[in-house]
Design an enzyme around this catalytic site. Structure first.
Site, PDB file in Angstrom:
ATOM      1  N   VAL A  56      29.407  54.468  33.540  1.00 14.78           N
ATOM      2  CA  VAL A  56      29.440  53.305  32.653  1.00 14.78           C
ATOM      3  C   VAL A  56      30.839  53.196  32.042  1.00 14.78           C
ATOM      4  O   VAL A  56      31.365  54.161  31.480  1.00 14.78           O
ATOM      5  CB  VAL A  56      28.385  53.406  31.534  1.00 14.78           C
ATOM      6  CG1 VAL A  56      28.449  52.174  30.644  1.00 14.78           C
ATOM      7  CG2 VAL A  56      26.994  53.553  32.132  1.00 14.78           C
TER       8      VAL A  56
ATOM      9  N   ASP B 272      13.107  57.411  33.122  1.00 14.28           N
ATOM     10  CA  ASP B 272      14.090  58.365  32.609  1.00 14.28           C
ATOM     11  C   ASP B 272      14.233  58.206  31.102  1.00 14.28           C
ATOM     12  O   ASP B 272      15.339  58.080  30.561  1.00 14.28           O
ATOM     13  CB  ASP B 272      15.438  58.151  33.299  1.00 14.28           C
ATOM     14  CG  ASP B 272      16.384  59.337  33.070  1.00 14.28           C
ATOM     15  OD1 ASP B 272      17.592  59.158  33.270  1.00 14.28           O
ATOM     16  OD2 ASP B 272      15.913  60.421  32.665  1.00 14.28           O
TER      17      ASP B 272
END
Length: 775
Positions: free
Chosen positions: A452, A563
């Site tokens: 990211v 997750d």
């Protein structure tokens, strides 16, 4: 320099000219002259000893260069930590790092390699543990750190889980890593690959000084015992290990092979200051003609290397010595050695640069020169034309490749299905400009599903750009459907997807930027951030549960996050929870479990039933239960530094509630600020979420509803009840709630007595002032 041989006095330049092909009749004379001069030249290039004068240069067959030195306290090393203990009771002798037990195999200019160790567990056919060995590597000092580039944690087995932890100097805190292997038949195991079937590998963080590991099993090898009774793990140089498939699962010599052939690589450095900090001090160790290189361990330190054209030991006086490059005959003409280099030239009557392969030409060979110049210019023109054509073709190929990636990543399908909810389909140039060509300093985080980056769009909006992992061709339609669904999500507690880019090999997703980091950071930094009161913990739990319930039930197709963890719950400017990282998410009806062999998720949050049966919506509930337990206790989901029964937060929380010890494990602010009814009820809810049987867990909608209901309980702490009720409840709690009584005694340092009488049973709570939120 001149050399007298058999009555001749000749310079090196004259010697080179005398031995040219044009004077072949002097070949015999050249041979006579060259032999002694060659010997003299070789003598002049001999490098001085790399060991401190007066010290033993070798231990057995291994050279020990300074700053290392042989002998504890012998003064042969730069300090005692770099001393090498040479055990001569072996033949050949064995070298050990200072006073420890690390056997040193090799020392280079930046690394040392030491003998390996391992951890493993072996089982009887009935599943009983036959043998277990743990592994611990400790370099002892911050001068030596385990190489994150060369070492990997490797696990070999068919029913095993390797867990490891260590202290990182780079991050300044403990790290935990692990990997899982599984296989049901030996024929399923492939040679050479550690993909999780029989063998798996995990990278280690930078700057580790200590490393501890253990191997455990999920089913005690009862299903695979016939061909794999043991599981082994080790940390070592991954390029030196080759997985041999099924033969490694039964090889009785596997451990000895690893210990012998796969070393542990350790990076070393001098001191704990950077080059700029130490350069002008007396502690600076780099001598003449050497360069200072900063260590990458993250805690200062440096190394010294010789400048180009110099060789020797950069830590010893007089430093690095000039290399006589002319001894290697690098010129066709006359070679002149210079400090740190050499120069080639041609003798009188010749022209050219004298470089090897181009040589020197006689000045009278003008036609050859003209021909060479003409050919050179023609070749240059041809080269320019070919380059112009090549770059034109390359540019067209790039455009075609982007079109191919756009179609390959489902661009046409996205155009058909997308609506105005997707703000934009970005070009790769736009995102490169926004991230400064994906610079390292723009990285916000690295996870199992991609990297990211922080980006700044032309309109000055700050965004988060996620570069996903490789997308398989058969997942394209599912990926596009997921993008379409995520653009339709409109929930205040879910990070909004702003757009995507499909012109690269892997898709790029653009999200809104969330400024205040992860919930995990706020829970576990310094025992919890000051603003994280019980009221705010409960609010974040309600907001997160409401978002996950929305994903499960309000979306047109249920979205399983798969997750859920505190690191995937972000906090914005107002500390509002935002659910992020849908890289592992899948769109599917709740009656279809995910039976893929590669289970997504994070150790400590993974649903045990989901690992065996496949992930479902109840797996999300389990993971969220671990997050609730983190909020209540302030503990990590997995902490290998704790005793065995406390390593897994999920197991420890359930055991504590079962043994009536809930209030002993709660965070002190939760215990001080939450009401007795709230804490008891929410503790029971967490236990239901962590139920081993998924069918007995509540749905995410039920979890959200119950958490919302908890906010309506009496907000006062049970420790704030009036004196009469407090004394009455204390009597009941002493007899009925063993843990509450223990907590009152254990946390007594958090309270002030209401009088000077130390035997008084009247207790009052000193509430802390919340700097960001008024409770």
């Amino acid at each position: 320099m001149a050399k007298s041989v058999s009555g001749f006095t000749m310079s090196r330049d004259n010697l080179e000219l005398a031995c040219r092909p044009e004077v072949l009749n002097m070949a015999f004379l050249c041979l006579i002259i060259l032999l002694p001069l060659l010997a003299m030249s070789m003598e002049s290039t001999t490098i001085t000893n790399h060991t401190k004068p007066g010290c033993q240069p070798k231990c057995g067959n291994m050279t020990v260069p300074f700053p290392f030195g042989i002998g504890i306290g012998a003064g042969c090393s730069i300090n005692r930590k770099f001393a090498i203990r040479c055990d001569t009771s072996f033949d050949p002798p064995i070298a050990y790092l200072n006073t420890g037990g690390m056997e040193v195999l090799d020392i280079s200019t930046s690394q040392i390699r030491v003998r390996n160790t391992f951890t493993g567990s072996c089982y009887e056919q009935n599943g009983e543990l036959a043998e277990r060995k743990t592994m611990r590597i400790d370099t002892g000092v911050p001068f030596f750190t385990l190489s994150d580039k060369d070492n990997r944690l490797t696990l070999v087995g068919c029913d095993d889980l390797a867990l490891a932890s260590g202290l990182s100097l780079y991050e300044g805190r403990n790290f935990s890593i692990g990997c899982i292997t599984s296989c049901s038949r030996s024929v399923d195991v492939s040679n050479g690959t550690c993909s999780g079937i029989g063998c798996c590998q995990a990278a280690i963080p930078k700057g580790l000084m200590t490393f501890w590991g253990i191997v455990t099993s999920m089913l005690n090898h009862t299903k695979v015992w016939s061909f794999n009774p043991c599981g082994y793990a080790f940390l070592g140089e991954h390029e030196k290990f080759t997985f041999r498939g099924a033969s490694d699962l039964t090889d009785p010599n596997f451990v000895s092979r690893i210990v012998k052939d796969v070393p542990v690589v350790i990076d070393w450095q001098i001191g704990n200051q950077s080059c700029s900090e130490v350069r002008n001090s007396t502690a600076y160790s780099c001598k003449e003609h050497s360069l200072c290189i900063d260590s990458e361990s993250g805690r200062g330190g440096y190394r010294c290397i010789c400048e180009e054209g110099y060789d020797g030991n950069p830590y010893l006086t007089p430093g690095c010595q000039d290399i006589d490059e002319c001894a290697k005959n690098p010129c066709d003409g006359i070679c002149k050695n210079t400090p740190g280099g050499f120069q080639c030239s041609c003798p009188k009557g010749y022209f050219g640069d004298g470089q090897k392969g181009r040589g020197c030409q006689k000045e009278r060979d003008l036609p050859i020169l003209k021909l060479s110049l003409g050919l050179g210019l023609g070749l240059l023109s041809l080269l320019v034309s070919v380059s112009w054509i090549y770059f034109g073709i390359k540019r067209r190929k790039i455009l075609k490749l982007r079109e191919k990636f756009f179609e390959q990543n489902g661009g046409m399908l996205l155009k058909q299905q997308t609506s105005s909810n997707l703000n934009k389909v970005f070009t790769v140039e736009e995102l490169k400009k926004a991230t400064n060509n994906f610079a390292k300093d723009r990285i916000l985080g690295v996870g199992g599903n991609g990297i990211v980056y922080k980006g700044i769009l032309p309109d000055q909006r700050i965004v988060a750009i996620k570069k996903s992992k490789q997308l398989e061709q058969n997942q394209i339609e599912e990926f596009i459907n997921e993008v379409v669904i995520l653009t339709q999500i409109n929930h205040r507690n879910v990070v909004k997807l702003l757009g995507c880019c499909l012109e690269t090999e892997v898709p790029l997703l653009v999200y809104e930027y969330i400024s205040h980091g992860t919930l995990h950071h706020h829970i576990h930094t310094n025992g919890g951030m000051p603003w994280l009161s019980w009221q705010n913990r409960l609010r974040i739990a309600v907001e997160s549960a409401d978002a996950f319930s929305y994903l499960h039930y309000a979306a047109s197709t249920p979205i399983l996050h798969r997750d859920i963890k505190s690191a995937n719950i972000l906090l914005d400017d107002y500390y509002t929870a935002k659910i992020a990282d849908f890289g592992a998410s899948r769109l599917r009806p709740f009656d279809q479990a995910d039976m893929s062999s590669l289970i997504p998720g994070t150790l400590g949050y993974l649903d045990p039933e989901g690992i065996q049966m496949g992930l479902s919506d109840k797996s999300d509930v389990y993971s969220f239960g671990v997050v609730l337990a983190e909020l209540l206790t302030g503990r990590e989901a997995i902490d290998l530094t704790l005793p065995n029964k406390e390593k897994s937060l999920a197991a420890y929380f359930k055991a504590s509630v079962k043994e009536n010890h809930l209030f002993q494990i709660l965070h002190h602010r939760v215990l001080k600020e939450g009401s007795l009814e709230q804490l008891t009820a929410i503790g029971e809810l967490v236990v239901r979420c962590l139920n081993t049987n998924g069918e007995e867990r509540p749905t995410m909608k039920e979890v959200a509803t119950q958490l919302e209901g908890f906010t309506k309980y009496n907000s006062r702490s049970w420790a704030h009840h009036d004196q009469e009720n407090n004394q009455l409840q204390m009597g009941e709690m002493i007899s009925e709630q063993e843990d509450l009584y223990s907590v009152l005694m254990y946390t007594s340092t958090n309270y002030d007595t209401s009088s000077s009488d130390q035997q008084s049973t009247e207790i009052s709570v000193k509430r802390e002032k919340d700097p960001l939120f008024d409770d």
